[in-house]
Each structure stands twice: as structure tokens, then as C-alpha cells.
Design a protein around this motif. Sequence first.
Motif, mmCIF file in Angstrom:
data_model
loop_
_atom_site.group_PDB
_atom_site.id
_atom_site.type_symbol
_atom_site.label_atom_id
_atom_site.label_comp_id
_atom_site.label_asym_id
_atom_site.label_seq_id
_atom_site.Cartn_x
_atom_site.Cartn_y
_atom_site.Cartn_z
ATOM 1 N N MET A 1 0.847 -1.180 0.000
ATOM 2 C CA MET A 1 0.000 0.000 0.000
ATOM 3 C C MET A 1 0.892 1.242 0.000
ATOM 4 S SD MET A 1 -2.713 1.003 2.945
ATOM 5 C CE MET A 1 -4.155 1.837 2.448
ATOM 6 N N PRO A 2 0.666 2.191 -0.905
ATOM 7 C CA PRO A 2 1.504 3.389 -0.947
ATOM 8 C C PRO A 2 1.298 4.263 0.284
ATOM 9 C CG PRO A 2 -0.167 3.444 -2.694
ATOM 10 C CD PRO A 2 -0.330 2.165 -1.952
ATOM 11 N N ARG A 3 2.361 4.958 0.640
ATOM 12 C CA ARG A 3 2.286 5.881 1.781
ATOM 13 C C ARG A 3 1.491 7.116 1.380
ATOM 14 N NH1 ARG A 3 8.667 5.787 3.036
ATOM 15 N NH2 ARG A 3 8.788 3.588 3.427
ATOM 16 N N PRO A 4 0.792 7.711 2.347
ATOM 17 C CA PRO A 4 0.058 8.936 2.003
ATOM 18 C C PRO A 4 1.025 10.060 1.642
ATOM 19 C CG PRO A 4 -0.178 8.410 4.351
ATOM 20 C CD PRO A 4 0.610 7.305 3.710
ATOM 21 N N ALA A 5 0.609 10.879 0.663
ATOM 22 C CA ALA A 5 1.458 11.990 0.220
ATOM 23 C C ALA A 5 1.713 12.973 1.347
ATOM 24 C CB ALA A 5 0.809 12.699 -0.961
ATOM 25 N N THR A 6 0.790 13.055 2.311
ATOM 26 C CA THR A 6 0.934 14.033 3.387
ATOM 27 C C THR A 6 2.110 13.736 4.296
ATOM 28 O OG1 THR A 6 -0.652 12.782 4.717
ATOM 29 C CG2 THR A 6 -1.510 14.639 3.428
ATOM 30 N N ASP A 7 2.570 12.503 4.310
ATOM 31 C CA ASP A 7 3.715 12.209 5.178
ATOM 32 C C ASP A 7 5.048 12.383 4.454
ATOM 33 O OD1 ASP A 7 4.147 9.766 3.741
ATOM 34 O OD2 ASP A 7 4.635 8.715 5.594
ATOM 35 N N LYS A 8 5.013 12.780 3.175
ATOM 36 C CA LYS A 8 6.250 12.911 2.408
ATOM 37 C C LYS A 8 7.162 13.976 3.016
ATOM 38 C CE LYS A 8 6.125 12.248 -1.988
ATOM 39 N NZ LYS A 8 5.922 12.416 -3.439
ATOM 40 N N GLU A 10 7.279 14.982 6.080
ATOM 41 C CA GLU A 10 7.808 14.446 7.349
ATOM 42 C C GLU A 10 8.947 13.467 7.097
ATOM 43 O OE1 GLU A 10 4.491 12.761 9.431
ATOM 44 O OE2 GLU A 10 3.480 14.703 9.607
ATOM 45 N N ARG A 11 8.784 12.604 6.095
ATOM 46 C CA ARG A 11 9.849 11.646 5.770
ATOM 47 C C ARG A 11 11.091 12.363 5.259
ATOM 48 N NH1 ARG A 11 8.298 8.002 1.599
ATOM 49 N NH2 ARG A 11 6.538 9.313 1.091
ATOM 50 N N LEU A 12 10.877 13.371 4.421
ATOM 51 C CA LEU A 12 12.016 14.139 3.901
ATOM 52 C C LEU A 12 12.724 14.901 5.018
ATOM 53 C CD1 LEU A 12 10.407 15.458 0.619
ATOM 54 C CD2 LEU A 12 12.370 13.901 0.778
ATOM 55 N N THR A 13 11.949 15.465 5.925
ATOM 56 C CA THR A 13 12.547 16.202 7.040
ATOM 57 C C THR A 13 13.316 15.256 7.953
ATOM 58 O OG1 THR A 13 10.837 17.903 6.937
ATOM 59 C CG2 THR A 13 12.052 17.697 9.010
ATOM 60 N N ALA A 14 12.736 14.095 8.241
ATOM 61 C CA ALA A 14 13.437 13.118 9.085
ATOM 62 C C ALA A 14 14.724 12.657 8.411
ATOM 63 C CB ALA A 14 12.530 11.923 9.384
ATOM 64 N N GLY A 38 13.215 7.646 0.545
ATOM 65 C CA GLY A 38 12.528 6.739 -0.360
ATOM 66 C C GLY A 38 11.516 7.443 -1.259
ATOM 67 N N VAL A 39 11.883 8.634 -1.731
ATOM 68 C CA VAL A 39 11.001 9.376 -2.639
ATOM 69 C C VAL A 39 11.759 9.711 -3.917
ATOM 70 C CG1 VAL A 39 9.708 10.379 -0.706
ATOM 71 C CG2 VAL A 39 11.565 11.679 -1.725
ATOM 72 N N ALA A 40 11.018 10.054 -4.942
ATOM 73 C CA ALA A 40 11.634 10.438 -6.214
ATOM 74 C C ALA A 40 12.427 11.722 -6.019
ATOM 75 C CB ALA A 40 10.555 10.641 -7.263
ATOM 76 N N PRO A 41 13.642 11.780 -6.563
ATOM 77 C CA PRO A 41 14.487 12.968 -6.359
ATOM 78 C C PRO A 41 13.815 14.282 -6.757
ATOM 79 C CG PRO A 41 15.774 11.212 -7.333
ATOM 80 C CD PRO A 41 14.346 10.739 -7.322
ATOM 81 N N GLY A 42 13.069 14.290 -7.837
ATOM 82 C CA GLY A 42 12.430 15.526 -8.287
ATOM 83 C C GLY A 42 11.414 16.067 -7.305
ATOM 84 N N SER A 43 10.803 15.200 -6.517
ATOM 85 C CA SER A 43 9.767 15.671 -5.598
ATOM 86 C C SER A 43 10.349 16.423 -4.396
ATOM 87 C CB SER A 43 8.896 14.512 -5.120
ATOM 88 O OG SER A 43 9.640 13.613 -4.344
ATOM 89 N N VAL A 44 11.628 16.261 -4.142
ATOM 90 C CA VAL A 44 12.259 16.961 -3.025
ATOM 91 C C VAL A 44 12.173 18.472 -3.249
ATOM 92 C CG1 VAL A 44 14.405 17.331 -1.740
ATOM 93 C CG2 VAL A 44 13.824 15.055 -2.567
ATOM 94 N N LEU A 56 16.296 24.830 7.631
ATOM 95 C CA LEU A 56 15.168 25.317 8.433
ATOM 96 C C LEU A 56 14.221 24.184 8.811
ATOM 97 C CD1 LEU A 56 14.449 28.689 6.609
ATOM 98 C CD2 LEU A 56 15.431 28.388 8.909
ATOM 99 N N ALA A 57 14.025 23.228 7.911
ATOM 100 C CA ALA A 57 13.183 22.068 8.238
ATOM 101 C C ALA A 57 13.820 21.229 9.346
ATOM 102 C CB ALA A 57 12.948 21.220 6.989
ATOM 103 N N VAL A 58 15.133 21.071 9.279
ATOM 104 C CA VAL A 58 15.844 20.325 10.323
ATOM 105 C C VAL A 58 15.732 21.059 11.661
ATOM 106 C CG1 VAL A 58 18.116 19.501 11.089
ATOM 107 C CG2 VAL A 58 17.398 19.176 8.710
ATOM 108 N N VAL A 59 15.880 22.376 11.631
ATOM 109 C CA VAL A 59 15.743 23.175 12.861
ATOM 110 C C VAL A 59 14.340 23.002 13.440
ATOM 111 C CG1 VAL A 59 15.608 25.538 13.765
ATOM 112 C CG2 VAL A 59 17.524 24.868 12.302
#
Length: 190
Positions: A1-8, A10-14, A38-44, A56-59
Amino acid sequence: MPRPATDKRERLTAAAASLAHTRGLERTTLGDIAAEAGVAPGSVYYYFKTKDDVGLAVVEALLERYRSRFEDWNGAEDPRDRLSAYIDSYVADEPAIRASGCPVGTLATEARKLSEDLGDAAASVLRITIDWAAEQFEELGFAPEAARARALHLVTGIQGAATLANALGEAEPLEREAAHLKRWVANTSA
């Protein structure tokens, strides 16, 4: 099952926080963050346009983490126990600190080299920690100026010990300073 887009985000920040701690913010690329999350590079680029955006996201993640810890520690009745919990958190994180430094102190130091604004943002985690510790010392009966001086001593001691443990690759500096600071806190009275 794909992960919800809303957590992307959060995953990128983590992922960014983990990589910034282990590799350093400057050496962490957006591609590294994408791979770690675990996301497509372009979506970052949708979430982080620049290195400052990543910083700033890390902070923000660290601020959230520390605010949550303060809430947990504030559950203790005695301010000495709260301050000891702060010290204990560094001892518990000793293997990661020895390997990569303190996530807060290391980020704040590196961020200041990248930009003044990012450095100020990263330093806010240290500032709220000093403010929180000063509140504990005030609750113990110290006047605001004396409480702040004690808080600054506490945070300086633990940050310095974390830096030395990382630089030497040894647990001893952090363990010894933590034990000293815990005795100092236990014997503290206004």
C-alpha cells in the motif's frame, strides 16, 4: 500500500535531519535526502528549494523534538529531576554523539557558516534549552539573572562535553561531565 502523500514532507525532514547529523548539512544533497526518504528525487524540490530550506526544516524538527522533551521532563515534580533528565538524555545519546556530535550543537555551528539567518534559526534550539533550564533554576529559588547564569553553565557544560566526546571519539568526556553536572544540580539550592 503506498504511503500517504501528506507524510512525504515528514519523511524528507526526518531524512534531512538524520543526514545533517551524520554527514553534516553542507555535505547532504537533495538527492541524498530523497534516497534516504525513499522518494523520487524531483519531488524533493517541491518541499525544499534551497539548502537553507533543508536547514530550516531540520531546525523545526529539532525544536519540536526538544519542546516534546521539555514537556516530558516537566512531568517530574522537582526541577532537579527535570534538569537531571536533560543531562541523562545526552548520556543516553552518547553513541550517536560520539560518532557524529550533538545534533543541536553541530547543526548550529555548521549552519552559522552557511548563513547568518540559518545560524540564528539553529541557535534557537539552544536558546529555548537555556530558557527552559533557567526556568528550572528560578523554580529552585534563584533570581532570574542567577538562574540564567546557571542554565548557561549547564548547557555549555553538556555541549562542550558532547563536542569533546565527538572530537576524541570517546565516551569519557561526556560521561564524566554528565556525572559532575548531575552532582552539581542535585546539590543546587538558592
